[in-house]
Design a protein around this motif. Structure first.
Motif, PDB file in Angstrom:
ATOM      1  N   GLN A  96       0.823  -1.179   0.000  1.00  0.00           N
ATOM      2  CA  GLN A  96       0.000   0.000   0.000  1.00  0.00           C
ATOM      3  C   GLN A  96       0.872   1.248   0.000  1.00  0.00           C
ATOM      4  O   GLN A  96       2.088   1.151   0.111  1.00  0.00           O
ATOM      5  N   VAL A  97       0.226   2.407  -0.104  1.00  0.00           N
ATOM      6  CA  VAL A  97       0.923   3.682  -0.177  1.00  0.00           C
ATOM      7  C   VAL A  97       0.848   4.383   1.170  1.00  0.00           C
ATOM      8  O   VAL A  97      -0.223   4.481   1.783  1.00  0.00           O
ATOM      9  N   LEU A  98       1.990   4.883   1.620  1.00  0.00           N
ATOM     10  CA  LEU A  98       2.060   5.732   2.795  1.00  0.00           C
ATOM     11  C   LEU A  98       2.292   7.158   2.345  1.00  0.00           C
ATOM     12  O   LEU A  98       3.231   7.433   1.600  1.00  0.00           O
ATOM     13  N   LEU A  99       1.438   8.068   2.788  1.00  0.00           N
ATOM     14  CA  LEU A  99       1.553   9.471   2.461  1.00  0.00           C
ATOM     15  C   LEU A  99       2.038  10.241   3.675  1.00  0.00           C
ATOM     16  O   LEU A  99       1.443  10.151   4.752  1.00  0.00           O
ATOM     17  N   VAL A 100       3.112  10.994   3.499  1.00  0.00           N
ATOM     18  CA  VAL A 100       3.719  11.759   4.572  1.00  0.00           C
ATOM     19  C   VAL A 100       3.600  13.234   4.246  1.00  0.00           C
ATOM     20  O   VAL A 100       4.062  13.678   3.193  1.00  0.00           O
ATOM     21  N   GLU A 101       2.989  13.987   5.151  1.00  0.00           N
ATOM     22  CA  GLU A 101       2.691  15.390   4.944  1.00  0.00           C
ATOM     23  C   GLU A 101       3.541  16.268   5.849  1.00  0.00           C
ATOM     24  O   GLU A 101       3.947  15.857   6.937  1.00  0.00           O
ATOM     25  N   SER A 102       3.759  17.496   5.404  1.00  0.00           N
ATOM     26  CA  SER A 102       4.439  18.487   6.214  1.00  0.00           C
ATOM     27  C   SER A 102       4.011  19.874   5.754  1.00  0.00           C
ATOM     28  O   SER A 102       3.469  20.042   4.661  1.00  0.00           O
ATOM     29  N   GLY A 103       4.260  20.869   6.591  1.00  0.00           N
ATOM     30  CA  GLY A 103       4.067  22.248   6.203  1.00  0.00           C
ATOM     31  C   GLY A 103       2.902  22.974   6.832  1.00  0.00           C
ATOM     32  O   GLY A 103       2.755  24.182   6.638  1.00  0.00           O
ATOM     33  N   GLY A 104       2.059  22.269   7.564  1.00  0.00           N
ATOM     34  CA  GLY A 104       0.955  22.937   8.218  1.00  0.00           C
ATOM     35  C   GLY A 104       1.429  23.829   9.342  1.00  0.00           C
ATOM     36  O   GLY A 104       2.578  23.758   9.781  1.00  0.00           O
ATOM     37  N   GLY A 105       0.539  24.687   9.800  1.00  0.00           N
ATOM     38  CA  GLY A 105       0.890  25.571  10.886  1.00  0.00           C
ATOM     39  C   GLY A 105      -0.089  26.695  11.049  1.00  0.00           C
ATOM     40  O   GLY A 105      -1.208  26.664  10.531  1.00  0.00           O
ATOM     41  N   LEU A 106       0.339  27.697  11.783  1.00  0.00           N
ATOM     42  CA  LEU A 106      -0.462  28.876  12.093  1.00  0.00           C
ATOM     43  C   LEU A 106       0.080  30.064  11.322  1.00  0.00           C
ATOM     44  O   LEU A 106       1.290  30.314  11.324  1.00  0.00           O
ATOM     45  N   VAL A 107      -0.812  30.794  10.690  1.00  0.00           N
ATOM     46  CA  VAL A 107      -0.408  31.945   9.897  1.00  0.00           C
ATOM     47  C   VAL A 107      -1.491  33.016   9.988  1.00  0.00           C
ATOM     48  O   VAL A 107      -2.671  32.710  10.182  1.00  0.00           O
ATOM     49  N   GLN A 108      -1.083  34.258   9.864  1.00  0.00           N
ATOM     50  CA  GLN A 108      -2.047  35.356   9.837  1.00  0.00           C
ATOM     51  C   GLN A 108      -2.718  35.458   8.472  1.00  0.00           C
ATOM     52  O   GLN A 108      -2.166  35.045   7.449  1.00  0.00           O
ATOM     53  N   ALA A 109      -3.921  35.996   8.475  1.00  0.00           N
ATOM     54  CA  ALA A 109      -4.614  36.238   7.216  1.00  0.00           C
ATOM     55  C   ALA A 109      -3.731  37.042   6.275  1.00  0.00           C
ATOM     56  O   ALA A 109      -3.079  38.008   6.678  1.00  0.00           O
ATOM     57  N   GLY A 110      -3.729  36.630   5.023  1.00  0.00           N
ATOM     58  CA  GLY A 110      -2.877  37.250   4.030  1.00  0.00           C
ATOM     59  C   GLY A 110      -1.522  36.601   3.884  1.00  0.00           C
ATOM     60  O   GLY A 110      -0.798  36.897   2.919  1.00  0.00           O
ATOM     61  N   GLY A 111      -1.183  35.730   4.795  1.00  0.00           N
ATOM     62  CA  GLY A 111       0.091  35.052   4.750  1.00  0.00           C
ATOM     63  C   GLY A 111       0.068  33.831   3.857  1.00  0.00           C
ATOM     64  O   GLY A 111      -0.920  33.530   3.189  1.00  0.00           O
ATOM     65  N   SER A 112       1.176  33.103   3.891  1.00  0.00           N
ATOM     66  CA  SER A 112       1.360  31.960   3.003  1.00  0.00           C
ATOM     67  C   SER A 112       1.883  30.759   3.763  1.00  0.00           C
ATOM     68  O   SER A 112       2.585  30.892   4.770  1.00  0.00           O
ATOM     69  N   LEU A 113       1.534  29.595   3.271  1.00  0.00           N
ATOM     70  CA  LEU A 113       2.083  28.332   3.728  1.00  0.00           C
ATOM     71  C   LEU A 113       2.282  27.434   2.521  1.00  0.00           C
ATOM     72  O   LEU A 113       1.592  27.585   1.504  1.00  0.00           O
ATOM     73  N   ARG A 114       3.203  26.507   2.661  1.00  0.00           N
ATOM     74  CA  ARG A 114       3.423  25.515   1.619  1.00  0.00           C
ATOM     75  C   ARG A 114       3.344  24.129   2.238  1.00  0.00           C
ATOM     76  O   ARG A 114       4.112  23.802   3.141  1.00  0.00           O
TER      77      ARG A 114
END
Length: 115
Positions: free
Chosen positions: A1-19
């Motif tokens: 099977q496939v294991l999916l590993v995620e990263s990059g979440g967090g807290l940001v102010q409106a108008g900001g960016s995340l990847r």
């Protein structure tokens, strides 16, 4: 099977960016689609953006123009660049990958946008 590993979440102010980034592993099947869904508290999980192999990305209306999905087929990764974030983008974001017959889901990563 496939294991999916995620990263990059967090807290940001409106108008900001995340990847957000996601990598797929441990599958001998060809992955035809990779992308992102999200689920806010009390809401149904919804599509954010996907890329089907050989086709252009598909975006939810609510994120079109602000989010950009990219995929590296060789590395089996998919990223989601999120710009001009809004409080309504707050949700758990789930990576997913589609192989023949079966779909796979990541564990989810929290994105919180403050106003």
């Amino acid at each position: 099977q496939v294991l999916l590993v995620e990263s990059g979440g967090g807290l940001v102010q409106a108008g900001g960016s995340l990847r957000l980034s996601c990598s797929a592993s441990r599958s001998s099947f060809s992955i035809t689609t990779m992308g992102w869904y999200r689920q806010a508290p009390g809401k149904q999980r919804e599509l954010v953006a996907i890329i089907v192999t050989g086709r252009e990305p598909v975006y939810a209306d609510s994120v079109r123009g602000r989010f950009t999905i990219s995929r590296d087929n060789a590395k089996k990764t998919v990223d989601l660049q999120m710009n001009n974030l809004k409080p309504e983008d707050t949700a758990v974001y789930y990576c997913y990958a589609q192989a023949p017959i079966v779909a796979y889901w990541g564990q989810g990563t929290q994105v919180t946008v403050s106003s």
